[in-house]
Design a protein around this motif. Structure first.
Motif, mmCIF file in Angstrom:
data_model
loop_
_atom_site.group_PDB
_atom_site.id
_atom_site.type_symbol
_atom_site.label_atom_id
_atom_site.label_comp_id
_atom_site.label_asym_id
_atom_site.label_seq_id
_atom_site.Cartn_x
_atom_site.Cartn_y
_atom_site.Cartn_z
ATOM 1 N N TYR A 1 99.258 53.827 35.043
ATOM 2 C CA TYR A 1 98.082 53.423 35.421
ATOM 3 C C TYR A 1 97.090 54.383 35.320
ATOM 4 O O TYR A 1 97.196 55.683 34.595
ATOM 5 N N SER A 2 95.569 54.336 35.715
ATOM 6 C CA SER A 2 94.629 55.081 35.575
ATOM 7 C C SER A 2 94.793 56.478 36.273
ATOM 8 O O SER A 2 94.568 56.408 37.531
ATOM 9 N N GLY A 3 95.072 57.508 35.557
ATOM 10 C CA GLY A 3 95.317 58.653 36.280
ATOM 11 C C GLY A 3 96.784 59.118 36.308
ATOM 12 O O GLY A 3 97.067 60.079 36.856
ATOM 13 N N ALA A 4 97.711 58.428 35.820
ATOM 14 C CA ALA A 4 99.143 58.766 35.693
ATOM 15 C C ALA A 4 99.319 59.894 34.652
ATOM 16 O O ALA A 4 98.598 60.015 33.948
ATOM 17 N N LYS A 5 100.252 60.735 34.953
ATOM 18 C CA LYS A 5 100.845 61.686 34.133
ATOM 19 C C LYS A 5 101.931 61.176 33.061
ATOM 20 O O LYS A 5 102.083 61.821 32.106
ATOM 21 N N ASP A 6 102.479 60.127 33.467
ATOM 22 C CA ASP A 6 103.600 59.631 32.401
ATOM 23 C C ASP A 6 103.256 58.237 31.843
ATOM 24 O O ASP A 6 102.185 57.435 32.327
ATOM 25 N N ASN A 7 103.558 58.346 30.521
ATOM 26 C CA ASN A 7 102.933 56.848 29.762
ATOM 27 C C ASN A 7 104.131 55.765 29.928
ATOM 28 O O ASN A 7 105.377 56.056 30.069
ATOM 29 N N LYS A 8 103.875 54.662 29.426
ATOM 30 C CA LYS A 8 104.789 53.417 29.387
ATOM 31 C C LYS A 8 104.347 52.636 28.101
ATOM 32 O O LYS A 8 103.377 52.876 27.597
ATOM 33 N N LEU A 9 105.379 52.047 27.400
ATOM 34 C CA LEU A 9 105.224 51.319 26.229
ATOM 35 C C LEU A 9 105.265 49.897 26.687
ATOM 36 O O LEU A 9 106.120 49.442 27.883
ATOM 37 N N SER A 10 104.400 49.160 26.206
ATOM 38 C CA SER A 10 104.208 47.776 26.549
ATOM 39 C C SER A 10 103.648 46.827 25.413
ATOM 40 O O SER A 10 103.236 47.404 24.422
ATOM 41 N N PHE A 11 103.634 45.553 25.608
ATOM 42 C CA PHE A 11 103.053 44.797 24.509
ATOM 43 C C PHE A 11 101.724 44.668 24.603
ATOM 44 O O PHE A 11 101.035 44.505 25.837
ATOM 45 N N VAL A 12 100.872 44.320 23.372
ATOM 46 C CA VAL A 12 99.485 44.673 23.479
ATOM 47 C C VAL A 12 99.122 43.182 22.884
ATOM 48 O O VAL A 12 99.410 43.192 21.586
ATOM 49 N N PRO A 13 98.572 42.312 23.324
ATOM 50 C CA PRO A 13 97.897 41.018 22.806
ATOM 51 C C PRO A 13 96.792 41.276 21.949
ATOM 52 O O PRO A 13 95.711 42.202 22.292
ATOM 53 N N ALA A 14 96.630 40.543 21.088
ATOM 54 C CA ALA A 14 95.401 40.475 20.062
ATOM 55 C C ALA A 14 94.933 39.233 20.102
ATOM 56 O O ALA A 14 95.652 38.357 19.228
ATOM 57 N N LEU A 15 93.769 38.904 20.864
ATOM 58 C CA LEU A 15 93.337 37.652 20.724
ATOM 59 C C LEU A 15 91.917 37.500 20.764
ATOM 60 O O LEU A 15 91.135 38.055 21.418
#
Length: 259
Positions: free
Chosen positions: A45-59
């Motif tokens: 989330y905005s301000g988190a210290k940890d990252n996450k992997l996610s799907f990114v749409p391109a449209l």
């Protein structure tokens, strides 16, 4: 995919200032654009210290002066009411379809979820062979007190080869107190549930960032792209007890089909 005014008033002013005859689109009304997706790494989330992997749409799909695609943080539908070789002015409505949720990070336990809300936008873009710059203003119109946000950016771009385009440049975002309180504030109720200190986030600069990107045309119909965006949360955002790390890094790799 930066697809980036308070909305209703600013849209009205811009429409009034731009001659309507100049907004005529000389292109035939054909359906065109691109669709695809890829993988991205971003803070939980905005301000988190940890990252996450996610799907990114391109449209982005366009028909005449109308389009569907990404506008700042929104998935939106819009109308290009002024469109020339250099300038483009648009307005429309969209939403962040995946706002912050309590389950995104253990640090958010007790904070509750941020609601999906419709936002009106007005955007302006200037471009030439070496530069693209623009501004996007969005306003909550769903009655969820999520306020107003202004983003501006400037990109230097270089057509390295016929198939490879590179770009880089800074961006800045500013938001009012309603937006900042939703994203970074901690109410009394949230404080009692989460254990975080109560915090009132006022209006001001939200973040400054630097984006770098590359697009490569594999064939006439297929392209691959890479984006990386490094930013630093500022002022009331960085001081928030919700924020664990003010330095944020996002990057994504995607494949898209052009039609």
């Amino acid at each position: 995919m930066r697809a980036i005014i308070p909305a209703a008033l600013s849209a009205t002013l811009l429409a009034a200032l731009v001659p309507l005859s100049a907004s005529a689109d000389d292109n035939a009304d054909t359906l065109h654009g691109f669709i695809g997706g890829g993988l991205g790494v971003k803070p939980a989330y905005s301000g988190a210290k940890d990252n996450k992997l996610s799907f990114v749409p391109a449209l982005k799909v366009e028909y005449g002066s109308f389009f569907i695609g990404g506008v700042d943080t929104l998935t939106a539908a819009g109308w290009k009411f002024y469109d020339t070789d250099r300038w483009q002015l648009s307005l429309g409505v969209g939403s962040d379809l995946f706002p912050r949720e309590e389950s995104d990070d253990d640090h958010l336990k007790g904070m509750g979820d941020i609601s999906v809300t419709p936002r009106a936008f007005v955007s302006g873009t200037y471009k030439n062979g070496f530069f693209t710059g623009g501004a996007i203003l969005t306003q909550d119109i769903g009655g969820n007190d999520q306020g107003f946000r202004f983003t501006t950016y400037a990109h230097a771009q270089w057509q390295a080869t016929d198939d490879l385009r590179l770009f880089a440049g800074p961006s800045v975002s500013w938001a009012d107190s309603d937006y900042m309180q939703t994203q970074y504030g901690v109410s009394s109720a949230q404080s009692s549930r989460s254990g975080l200190q109560r915090y009132d986030a006022g209006s001001g600069l939200e973040q400054v960032g630097l984006e770098l990107g590359a697009d490569y045309q594999i064939t006439r119909s297929w392209m691959v792209g890479f984006r990386t965006f490094a930013s630093h949360l500022e002022d009331h955002a960085s001081d928030s007890p919700v924020v664990e790390d003010a330095d944020q890094l996002r990057y994504a790799l995607f494949l898209a089909w052009k039609f």
